[in-house]
Design a protein around this motif. Structure first.
Motif, PDB file in Angstrom:
ATOM      1  N   LYS A   1     -18.013  -9.594 -36.733  1.00  0.00           N
ATOM      2  CA  LYS A   1     -18.889 -10.258 -37.702  1.00  0.00           C
ATOM      3  C   LYS A   1     -19.752 -11.368 -37.096  1.00  0.00           C
ATOM      4  CE  LYS A   1     -16.931  -7.995 -41.178  1.00  0.00           C
ATOM      5  NZ  LYS A   1     -17.635  -6.922 -41.910  1.00  0.00           N
ATOM      6  N   ILE A   2     -19.320 -11.909 -35.934  1.00  0.00           N
ATOM      7  CA  ILE A   2     -20.039 -13.063 -35.376  1.00  0.00           C
ATOM      8  C   ILE A   2     -20.509 -12.827 -33.937  1.00  0.00           C
ATOM      9  CG2 ILE A   2     -19.910 -15.529 -34.863  1.00  0.00           C
ATOM     10  CD1 ILE A   2     -17.723 -15.740 -37.032  1.00  0.00           C
ATOM     11  N   ALA A   3     -19.554 -12.643 -33.010  1.00  0.00           N
ATOM     12  CA  ALA A   3     -19.905 -12.603 -31.588  1.00  0.00           C
ATOM     13  C   ALA A   3     -20.766 -11.391 -31.221  1.00  0.00           C
ATOM     14  CB  ALA A   3     -18.628 -12.614 -30.736  1.00  0.00           C
ATOM     15  N   LEU A   4     -20.339 -10.189 -31.617  1.00  0.00           N
ATOM     16  CA  LEU A   4     -21.102  -8.988 -31.264  1.00  0.00           C
ATOM     17  C   LEU A   4     -22.483  -8.942 -31.922  1.00  0.00           C
ATOM     18  CD1 LEU A   4     -18.271  -6.333 -31.096  1.00  0.00           C
ATOM     19  CD2 LEU A   4     -19.875  -6.891 -29.266  1.00  0.00           C
ATOM     20  N   PRO A   5     -22.633  -9.345 -33.201  1.00  0.00           N
ATOM     21  CA  PRO A   5     -23.989  -9.414 -33.758  1.00  0.00           C
ATOM     22  C   PRO A   5     -24.901 -10.365 -32.977  1.00  0.00           C
ATOM     23  CG  PRO A   5     -22.394  -9.410 -35.535  1.00  0.00           C
ATOM     24  CD  PRO A   5     -21.613  -9.527 -34.254  1.00  0.00           C
ATOM     25  N   CYS A   6     -24.353 -11.496 -32.522  1.00  0.00           N
ATOM     26  CA  CYS A   6     -25.161 -12.425 -31.712  1.00  0.00           C
ATOM     27  C   CYS A   6     -25.549 -11.788 -30.385  1.00  0.00           C
ATOM     28  CB  CYS A   6     -24.381 -13.722 -31.455  1.00  0.00           C
ATOM     29  SG  CYS A   6     -24.259 -14.803 -32.896  1.00  0.00           S
ATOM     30  N   LEU A   7     -24.615 -11.052 -29.777  1.00  0.00           N
ATOM     31  CA  LEU A   7     -24.908 -10.369 -28.514  1.00  0.00           C
ATOM     32  C   LEU A   7     -25.971  -9.300 -28.725  1.00  0.00           C
ATOM     33  CD1 LEU A   7     -24.243  -9.915 -25.523  1.00  0.00           C
ATOM     34  CD2 LEU A   7     -22.435  -8.347 -26.243  1.00  0.00           C
ATOM     35  N   ALA A   8     -25.849  -8.543 -29.813  1.00  0.00           N
ATOM     36  CA  ALA A   8     -26.826  -7.491 -30.116  1.00  0.00           C
ATOM     37  C   ALA A   8     -28.205  -8.083 -30.379  1.00  0.00           C
ATOM     38  CB  ALA A   8     -26.354  -6.683 -31.325  1.00  0.00           C
TER      39      ALA A   8
ATOM     40  N   ILE B   1     -34.386 -10.240 -27.000  1.00  0.00           N
ATOM     41  CA  ILE B   1     -35.265 -11.409 -26.961  1.00  0.00           C
ATOM     42  C   ILE B   1     -35.865 -11.509 -25.556  1.00  0.00           C
ATOM     43  CG2 ILE B   1     -35.422 -13.913 -27.290  1.00  0.00           C
ATOM     44  CD1 ILE B   1     -33.189 -13.739 -29.282  1.00  0.00           C
ATOM     45  N   ILE B   2     -36.849 -10.657 -25.328  1.00  0.00           N
ATOM     46  CA  ILE B   2     -37.535 -10.555 -24.040  1.00  0.00           C
ATOM     47  C   ILE B   2     -38.991 -10.201 -24.317  1.00  0.00           C
ATOM     48  CG2 ILE B   2     -35.524  -9.847 -22.684  1.00  0.00           C
ATOM     49  CD1 ILE B   2     -36.437  -6.940 -23.092  1.00  0.00           C
ATOM     50  N   ASP B   3     -39.828 -10.252 -23.284  1.00  0.00           N
ATOM     51  CA  ASP B   3     -41.225  -9.831 -23.433  1.00  0.00           C
ATOM     52  C   ASP B   3     -41.279  -8.345 -23.761  1.00  0.00           C
ATOM     53  OD1 ASP B   3     -42.367 -12.305 -22.887  1.00  0.00           O
ATOM     54  OD2 ASP B   3     -42.276 -11.977 -20.723  1.00  0.00           O
ATOM     55  N   PHE B   4     -42.185  -7.981 -24.673  1.00  0.00           N
ATOM     56  CA  PHE B   4     -42.357  -6.567 -25.010  1.00  0.00           C
ATOM     57  C   PHE B   4     -42.946  -5.826 -23.815  1.00  0.00           C
ATOM     58  CE2 PHE B   4     -45.078  -3.087 -26.542  1.00  0.00           C
ATOM     59  CZ  PHE B   4     -44.103  -2.304 -27.140  1.00  0.00           C
ATOM     60  N   ASP B   5     -42.394  -4.649 -23.536  1.00  0.00           N
ATOM     61  CA  ASP B   5     -42.822  -3.860 -22.393  1.00  0.00           C
ATOM     62  C   ASP B   5     -42.788  -2.391 -22.795  1.00  0.00           C
ATOM     63  OD1 ASP B   5     -43.063  -2.451 -19.993  1.00  0.00           O
ATOM     64  OD2 ASP B   5     -42.037  -4.006 -18.841  1.00  0.00           O
ATOM     65  N   THR B   6     -43.926  -1.705 -22.685  1.00  0.00           N
ATOM     66  CA  THR B   6     -43.979  -0.291 -23.073  1.00  0.00           C
ATOM     67  C   THR B   6     -43.078   0.569 -22.181  1.00  0.00           C
ATOM     68  OG1 THR B   6     -45.958  -0.028 -21.697  1.00  0.00           O
ATOM     69  CG2 THR B   6     -46.292  -0.414 -24.057  1.00  0.00           C
TER      70      THR B   6
ATOM     71  N   LYS C   1     -38.037 -19.280 -26.368  1.00  0.00           N
ATOM     72  CA  LYS C   1     -39.143 -20.159 -26.001  1.00  0.00           C
ATOM     73  C   LYS C   1     -39.520 -21.114 -27.131  1.00  0.00           C
ATOM     74  CE  LYS C   1     -39.652 -17.886 -22.128  1.00  0.00           C
ATOM     75  NZ  LYS C   1     -39.312 -18.501 -20.815  1.00  0.00           N
ATOM     76  N   THR C   2     -39.516 -20.593 -28.367  1.00  0.00           N
ATOM     77  CA  THR C   2     -40.000 -21.401 -29.503  1.00  0.00           C
ATOM     78  C   THR C   2     -38.916 -22.282 -30.106  1.00  0.00           C
ATOM     79  OG1 THR C   2     -39.558 -19.564 -31.034  1.00  0.00           O
ATOM     80  CG2 THR C   2     -41.764 -19.692 -30.065  1.00  0.00           C
ATOM     81  N   VAL C   3     -37.688 -21.802 -30.125  1.00  0.00           N
ATOM     82  CA  VAL C   3     -36.562 -22.592 -30.671  1.00  0.00           C
ATOM     83  C   VAL C   3     -35.391 -22.482 -29.695  1.00  0.00           C
ATOM     84  CG1 VAL C   3     -35.306 -23.160 -32.788  1.00  0.00           C
ATOM     85  CG2 VAL C   3     -37.311 -21.661 -32.918  1.00  0.00           C
ATOM     86  N   PRO C   4     -35.524 -23.064 -28.501  1.00  0.00           N
ATOM     87  CA  PRO C   4     -34.509 -22.869 -27.454  1.00  0.00           C
ATOM     88  C   PRO C   4     -33.105 -23.320 -27.844  1.00  0.00           C
ATOM     89  CG  PRO C   4     -36.052 -24.625 -26.877  1.00  0.00           C
ATOM     90  CD  PRO C   4     -36.621 -23.917 -28.055  1.00  0.00           C
ATOM     91  N   TRP C   5     -33.022 -24.373 -28.691  1.00  0.00           N
ATOM     92  CA  TRP C   5     -31.688 -24.833 -29.083  1.00  0.00           C
ATOM     93  C   TRP C   5     -30.966 -23.787 -29.937  1.00  0.00           C
ATOM     94  CZ3 TRP C   5     -31.376 -24.944 -34.360  1.00  0.00           C
ATOM     95  CH2 TRP C   5     -32.571 -25.082 -35.072  1.00  0.00           C
ATOM     96  N   LEU C   6     -31.707 -23.041 -30.764  1.00  0.00           N
ATOM     97  CA  LEU C   6     -31.112 -21.970 -31.571  1.00  0.00           C
ATOM     98  C   LEU C   6     -30.691 -20.804 -30.670  1.00  0.00           C
ATOM     99  CD1 LEU C   6     -30.379 -20.610 -34.240  1.00  0.00           C
ATOM    100  CD2 LEU C   6     -32.775 -19.886 -34.454  1.00  0.00           C
ATOM    101  N   TYR C   7     -31.568 -20.462 -29.730  1.00  0.00           N
ATOM    102  CA  TYR C   7     -31.255 -19.381 -28.805  1.00  0.00           C
ATOM    103  C   TYR C   7     -30.009 -19.716 -27.976  1.00  0.00           C
ATOM    104  CZ  TYR C   7     -31.639 -16.175 -24.854  1.00  0.00           C
ATOM    105  OH  TYR C   7     -31.368 -15.232 -23.895  1.00  0.00           O
ATOM    106  N   LYS C   8     -29.912 -20.965 -27.540  1.00  0.00           N
ATOM    107  CA  LYS C   8     -28.750 -21.385 -26.755  1.00  0.00           C
ATOM    108  C   LYS C   8     -27.468 -21.273 -27.581  1.00  0.00           C
ATOM    109  CE  LYS C   8     -26.650 -23.239 -23.203  1.00  0.00           C
ATOM    110  NZ  LYS C   8     -26.494 -22.483 -21.944  1.00  0.00           N
ATOM    111  N   SER C   9     -27.556 -21.621 -28.852  1.00  0.00           N
ATOM    112  CA  SER C   9     -26.385 -21.522 -29.732  1.00  0.00           C
ATOM    113  C   SER C   9     -25.940 -20.067 -29.884  1.00  0.00           C
ATOM    114  CB  SER C   9     -26.707 -22.114 -31.113  1.00  0.00           C
ATOM    115  OG  SER C   9     -27.060 -23.470 -31.018  1.00  0.00           O
ATOM    116  N   LEU C  10     -26.913 -19.170 -30.127  1.00  0.00           N
ATOM    117  CA  LEU C  10     -26.595 -17.751 -30.280  1.00  0.00           C
ATOM    118  C   LEU C  10     -26.047 -17.166 -28.975  1.00  0.00           C
ATOM    119  CD1 LEU C  10     -29.683 -16.512 -32.353  1.00  0.00           C
ATOM    120  CD2 LEU C  10     -27.370 -16.941 -33.185  1.00  0.00           C
ATOM    121  N   SER C  11     -26.622 -17.575 -27.853  1.00  0.00           N
ATOM    122  CA  SER C  11     -26.164 -17.076 -26.549  1.00  0.00           C
ATOM    123  C   SER C  11     -24.737 -17.524 -26.250  1.00  0.00           C
ATOM    124  CB  SER C  11     -27.097 -17.560 -25.432  1.00  0.00           C
ATOM    125  OG  SER C  11     -28.394 -17.047 -25.609  1.00  0.00           O
ATOM    126  N   THR C  12     -24.429 -18.764 -26.609  1.00  0.00           N
ATOM    127  CA  THR C  12     -23.077 -19.280 -26.390  1.00  0.00           C
ATOM    128  C   THR C  12     -22.058 -18.476 -27.190  1.00  0.00           C
ATOM    129  OG1 THR C  12     -23.930 -21.516 -25.995  1.00  0.00           O
ATOM    130  CG2 THR C  12     -21.585 -21.309 -26.562  1.00  0.00           C
TER     131      THR C  12
END
Length: 342
Positions: free
Chosen positions: A50-57, A62-67, A210-221
């Protein structure tokens, strides 16, 4: 050969393998001495699913779009579907003398591994972003097969209107699927989404790294909890199994050897043939991650279905145990073969 040796002596690889072994042993020990009980197991499962795997998924895209990556994703999904169909066919062929239900369940045990709980954390630890990307993409057909085909076969659900609705709800209302599909849509839509200029570079507003790094860091942790928690859970689950029974089960041994040894070879052949097609371009790391995910131990969800509906529950549990042990032993050989061939 030097590249293969370099791969298996890489500190990231060695750390992933030894951490996996240590955490599985820790979980197994905690269960055996009753410091972890059924309630602890349910808590671990809830946090993971319910928490860890959804954050990992979610963070996986969250990367640059690449065809190029988009095209690679399509090929990986196609590989996965074809491989599942091939393995199911082999399973039915090998156990053709068994009763229909037993034959189908054995084929399922031979085909579907723990991509979410074992494969994804392991390839993330070894290959980082590339591993997460491959695991996320493979999870799409995996969960479709898991919650539709496997559930229907094991539960012997009849395809009536209410059953179809409940089954589709299990697939698409799963937090992991919701997180993964949301992240994938935002990734694909980057070129048309509003942009924010950061250090003179324009990024989509949903590039939260890039836009909300503190949120991204929380999800990554939180996402980084996946590896230790999933390995602990596998160890705790193995602590509930009669190990003597597992070692004496011929069917469990056969299915486990197929999952950890034969299945990676089959997948390697399929991928190799596809790479001969023009414009099919996958890196060695991607190929290795695909094969490791396919070699993962028998799916914990499949095992749960078998136990819940009392269908080959003992064989399923024994196979989970043996296939986990075999994968840990054979992962280095898988990586060596991939490095040598691809």
């Amino acid at each position: 050969m030097s590249d293969a040796i370099k791969a298996i002596t890489n500190n990231d690889f060695l750390s992933a393998i030894f951490t996996t072994i240590a955490l599985i042993i820790l979980g197994f020990t905690l269960r055996k001495v009753n410091l972890f009980n059924e309630h602890s197991k349910k808590t671990l499962t809830t946090i993971l699913m319910k928490i860890a795997l959804p954050c990992l998924a979610f963070t996986g895209f969250i990367i640059d779009f690449d065809t190029t990556i988009l095209a690679q994703s399509g090929w990986i999904i196609l590989f996965t579907v074809i491989a599942y169909l091939v393995c199911l066919f082999i399973g039915h062929l090998v156990f053709h003398k068994c009763h229909t239900t037993r034959r189908s369940i054995y084929a399922i045990l031979m085909t579907f591994g723990q991509i979410t709980l074992f494969g994804l954390p392991l390839v993330k630890a070894i290959y980082g972003y590339t591993g997460v990307l491959v695991g996320n993409i493979m999870s799409i057909p995996f969960r479709m097969f898991l919650y539709i085909y496997c559930f229907i076969i094991i539960s012997e659900t009849k395809l009536e209107r209410g059953a179809i609705k409940d089954t589709l709800k299990n697939v698409f209302c799963n937090p992991i699927i919701i997180a993964m599909l949301t992240s994938m849509i935002l990734w694909i839509a980057q070129p048309i989404l509003p942009k924010v200029a950061i250090d003179e570079v324009n990024y989509s507003i949903f590039r939260i790294d890039k836009t909300v790094p503190w949120l991204y860091k929380s999800l990554s942790t939180i996402a980084n909890l996946t590896m230790p928690l999933s390995m602990l859970l596998i160890g705790v689950t193995l602590g509930d199994i009669d190990i003597k029974s597992a070692f004496t089960s011929k069917n469990a041994w056969f299915i486990s050897i197929f999952r950890s040894v034969i299945s990676p070879i089959i997948i390697g052949i399929i991928v190799y043939l596809f790479l001969l097609i023009p414009n099919v371009n996958l890196s060695t790391e991607m190929v290795s991650a695909i094969i490791i995910c396919f070699a993962a131990p028998v799916s914990a969800v499949v095992n749960t279905f078998c136990v819940t509906y009392n269908k080959e529950a003992i064989t399923s549990s024994d196979t989970c145990f043996l296939s986990t042990l075999l994968l840990i032993v054979f992962v280095p050989f898988i990586i060596i073969l991939v490095e040598l061939i691809f």
